[in-house]
Design a protein around this motif. Structure first.
Motif, mmCIF file in Angstrom:
data_model
loop_
_atom_site.group_PDB
_atom_site.id
_atom_site.type_symbol
_atom_site.label_atom_id
_atom_site.label_comp_id
_atom_site.label_asym_id
_atom_site.label_seq_id
_atom_site.Cartn_x
_atom_site.Cartn_y
_atom_site.Cartn_z
ATOM 1 N N VAL A 267 15.917 -26.481 34.879
ATOM 2 C CA VAL A 267 15.155 -25.185 35.305
ATOM 3 C C VAL A 267 15.685 -24.424 34.473
ATOM 4 C CG1 VAL A 267 14.669 -23.759 36.949
ATOM 5 C CG2 VAL A 267 14.748 -26.209 37.698
ATOM 6 N N SER A 268 14.978 -23.276 34.266
ATOM 7 C CA SER A 268 15.665 -22.164 33.359
ATOM 8 C C SER A 268 15.141 -20.895 34.163
ATOM 9 C CB SER A 268 15.087 -22.077 31.965
ATOM 10 O OG SER A 268 15.695 -23.424 31.273
ATOM 11 N N LEU A 269 15.921 -20.062 34.174
ATOM 12 C CA LEU A 269 15.563 -18.555 34.520
ATOM 13 C C LEU A 269 14.856 -17.864 33.236
ATOM 14 C CD1 LEU A 269 15.792 -16.095 36.488
ATOM 15 C CD2 LEU A 269 17.869 -15.723 35.316
ATOM 16 N N PHE A 270 13.754 -17.467 33.588
ATOM 17 C CA PHE A 270 13.124 -16.890 32.411
ATOM 18 C C PHE A 270 12.883 -15.247 32.770
ATOM 19 C CE2 PHE A 270 8.880 -14.427 31.782
ATOM 20 C CZ PHE A 270 8.848 -14.490 30.356
ATOM 21 N N ASN A 271 13.529 -14.517 31.670
ATOM 22 C CA ASN A 271 13.437 -12.919 31.775
ATOM 23 C C ASN A 271 12.771 -12.477 30.692
ATOM 24 O OD1 ASN A 271 14.989 -11.768 34.166
ATOM 25 N ND2 ASN A 271 16.558 -13.075 33.473
ATOM 26 N N PHE A 272 11.868 -11.209 30.955
ATOM 27 C CA PHE A 272 11.164 -10.659 29.788
ATOM 28 C C PHE A 272 10.933 -9.085 29.959
ATOM 29 C CE2 PHE A 272 7.115 -8.806 28.952
ATOM 30 C CZ PHE A 272 7.088 -8.826 27.445
ATOM 31 N N VAL A 273 11.273 -8.279 28.986
ATOM 32 C CA VAL A 273 10.904 -6.993 28.807
ATOM 33 C C VAL A 273 10.281 -6.955 27.577
ATOM 34 C CG1 VAL A 273 13.061 -5.942 30.172
ATOM 35 C CG2 VAL A 273 13.192 -6.418 27.738
ATOM 36 N N PRO A 274 9.591 -5.827 27.280
ATOM 37 C CA PRO A 274 8.696 -5.657 26.181
ATOM 38 C C PRO A 274 9.278 -6.030 24.854
ATOM 39 C CG PRO A 274 8.105 -3.895 27.424
ATOM 40 C CD PRO A 274 9.434 -4.748 28.378
ATOM 41 N N ARG A 275 8.916 -7.075 24.332
ATOM 42 C CA ARG A 275 8.988 -7.588 22.856
ATOM 43 C C ARG A 275 10.321 -8.464 22.864
ATOM 44 N NH1 ARG A 275 7.514 -2.349 22.331
ATOM 45 N NH2 ARG A 275 9.640 -1.424 22.176
ATOM 46 N N ARG A 276 10.734 -8.885 24.026
ATOM 47 C CA ARG A 276 12.192 -9.769 24.032
ATOM 48 C C ARG A 276 11.838 -10.647 25.230
ATOM 49 N NH1 ARG A 276 15.129 -6.144 23.878
ATOM 50 N NH2 ARG A 276 16.198 -6.113 25.835
ATOM 51 N N PHE A 277 12.363 -11.966 25.150
ATOM 52 C CA PHE A 277 12.403 -12.660 26.401
ATOM 53 C C PHE A 277 13.574 -13.736 26.136
ATOM 54 C CE2 PHE A 277 10.000 -15.718 23.774
ATOM 55 C CZ PHE A 277 10.325 -16.885 24.264
ATOM 56 N N GLY A 278 14.239 -13.990 27.379
ATOM 57 C CA GLY A 278 15.246 -15.060 27.329
ATOM 58 C C GLY A 278 15.025 -16.086 28.482
ATOM 59 N N LEU A 279 16.003 -17.311 28.137
ATOM 60 C CA LEU A 279 15.909 -18.347 28.890
ATOM 61 C C LEU A 279 17.296 -18.662 29.184
ATOM 62 C CD1 LEU A 279 13.097 -20.316 27.118
ATOM 63 C CD2 LEU A 279 12.750 -19.472 29.555
ATOM 64 N N GLU A 280 17.511 -18.948 30.503
ATOM 65 C CA GLU A 280 19.021 -19.373 31.000
ATOM 66 C C GLU A 280 18.896 -20.491 31.786
ATOM 67 O OE1 GLU A 280 22.708 -17.887 33.829
ATOM 68 O OE2 GLU A 280 20.956 -16.233 33.377
ATOM 69 N N ARG A 281 19.569 -21.568 31.392
ATOM 70 C CA ARG A 281 19.588 -22.727 32.344
ATOM 71 C C ARG A 281 20.356 -22.600 33.595
ATOM 72 N NH1 ARG A 281 19.223 -28.189 30.563
ATOM 73 N NH2 ARG A 281 19.181 -29.451 32.625
ATOM 74 N N LEU A 282 19.586 -22.947 34.537
ATOM 75 C CA LEU A 282 20.343 -22.915 35.954
ATOM 76 C C LEU A 282 20.261 -24.598 36.412
ATOM 77 C CD1 LEU A 282 18.059 -19.979 37.635
ATOM 78 C CD2 LEU A 282 20.499 -19.975 36.481
ATOM 79 N N PRO A 283 21.320 -24.599 37.491
ATOM 80 C CA PRO A 283 21.337 -25.670 38.438
ATOM 81 C C PRO A 283 20.088 -25.883 39.084
ATOM 82 C CG PRO A 283 23.155 -24.329 38.848
ATOM 83 C CD PRO A 283 22.419 -23.333 37.768
ATOM 84 N N ALA A 284 19.547 -27.091 39.321
ATOM 85 C CA ALA A 284 18.280 -27.305 39.540
ATOM 86 C C ALA A 284 17.932 -26.708 41.133
ATOM 87 C CB ALA A 284 17.866 -28.711 39.681
ATOM 88 N N GLU A 285 18.952 -26.828 41.825
ATOM 89 C CA GLU A 285 18.699 -26.318 43.255
ATOM 90 C C GLU A 285 18.582 -24.803 43.250
ATOM 91 O OE1 GLU A 285 22.955 -26.773 42.394
ATOM 92 O OE2 GLU A 285 21.234 -27.781 42.042
ATOM 93 N N ALA A 286 18.899 -24.016 42.154
ATOM 94 C CA ALA A 286 18.895 -22.626 42.258
ATOM 95 C C ALA A 286 17.234 -22.150 42.420
ATOM 96 C CB ALA A 286 19.405 -21.964 40.919
ATOM 97 N N ALA A 287 16.324 -22.912 41.909
ATOM 98 C CA ALA A 287 14.990 -22.553 41.816
ATOM 99 C C ALA A 287 14.161 -23.141 43.133
ATOM 100 C CB ALA A 287 14.123 -22.777 40.760
ATOM 101 N N GLY A 288 14.923 -23.986 43.792
ATOM 102 C CA GLY A 288 14.391 -24.364 45.152
ATOM 103 C C GLY A 288 12.986 -25.324 44.684
#
Length: 316
Positions: A267-288
């Motif tokens: 599972v990855s945490l997705f973050n976006f602001v205009p013209r840029r996005f990022g992905l951060e790998r998380l433990p599976a349980e973090a997203a439920g």
């Protein structure tokens, strides 16, 4: 007499880095010897940031999550009831509130009359790359800076020294007394920001009748709405990048969520602001087990079908 509990507010516009700052706090030596309770407010109906902080603090931590509204207006009563319950039921050493990106902190501070609380500090995190642009989107941006004891010029690595100086000069025009700290990934030392025991003068917290009415109606005034959409089982990163460059997200100020990418079982945490996005790998349980993306921006409900179709087209 019972000791008074330090109370801090972390504010800043959408995507500035508020949750990053609190994750840094949780992992710091400053937090190691203190029992800190967090209240996390999210404008959207699903609280991504609160889930992240709950994962960081573990089962022994205190994280209250308030979503689907703004604690300075639409869910203010719920916020004040939650704060009382934490103060009287848990008796922490400190309470830290992460407001939504469009909260007016002055209205939040006015509502805090619990005798066990003392104001510690107001910390405003700003996106150095987007701040001058975001000033045009919401009146909350100026208020967040005006009320701050500390202003973090975050994401300093994304701007030139000249741009950073312009942002700092604008901050100083809004607030002549705050400490201004340039940061990367909100890396200001927690012991500097928290435990400051700031004292706001009464006239700073006074709100004229017309200001009070505006602050309680600011979501409609700023035309800010949120839309939460299910993400495909797997996302293709190239398709996602193309979608995030398209006209479909023109009025999106911020997006975040939990996703799975093609070729990755995690599972990855997705973050976006205009013209840029990022992905951060998380433990599976973090997203439920959840997979979704929240979009926050101007009049988004009328664009929901376009956003939904665009996100679906990113499936791997």
């Amino acid at each position: 007499m019972a000791h008074r509990i330090a109370y801090g507010v972390v504010t800043g516009f959408l995507g500035a880095g508020k949750t990053t700052l609190l994750r840094n706090l949780i992992r710091s030596d400053f937090a190691a010897g203190r029992r800190i309770a967090f209240i996390v407010n999210d404008l959207a109906d699903v609280d991504v940031d609160g889930q992240l902080l709950a994962q960081e603090v573990g089962e022994a931590g205190i994280v209250a999550r308030l979503s689907s509204g703004c604690i300075c207006c639409t869910i203010r009563d719920e916020f004040e009831a939650t704060l009382r319950q934490i103060v009287e039921g848990h008796q922490p050493d400190m309470v830290v509130v992460e407001s939504s990106g469009v909260t007016h902190p002055r209205a939040v501070l006015q509502g805090l009359h619990h005798p066990r609380l003392r104001l510690d500090s107001v910390i405003t995190v700003i996106d150095a790359e987007r701040f001058l642009e975001y000033m045009r989107y919401s009146a909350a941006v100026e208020t967040q800076v005006y009320m701050a004891d500390f202003v973090l010029l975050n994401k300093r690595e994304l701007v030139t020294p000249e741009q950073l100086a312009r942002v700092g000069a604008q901050v100083r025009r809004f607030n002549r007394k705050c400490a201004i700290i340039p940061t990367r990934y909100a890396d200001a030392p927690p012991h500097v920001l928290f435990g400051a025991h700031a004292a706001h003068a009464a006239h700073d917290l006074a709100v004229r009748t017309d200001d009070h009415a505006h602050e309680h109606d600011h979501l409609r005034h700023d035309e800010i709405e949120s839309v939460t959409l299910p993400a495909p089982e797997r996302l293709d990163e190239d398709k996602l990048a193309e979608f995030l460059r398209s006209e479909a997200v023109r009025d999106v100020y911020r997006a975040k969520g939990f996703v799975r990418m093609a070729g990755d079982d995690g599972v990855s945490l997705f973050n976006f602001v205009p013209r840029r996005f990022g992905l951060e790998r998380l433990p599976a349980e973090a997203a439920g087990g959840q997979r979704f993306i929240q979009f926050i921006g101007r009049n988004l409900k009328q664009h929901e079908a376009v956003l939904r179709a665009g996100l679906a087209a990113c499936a791997a």
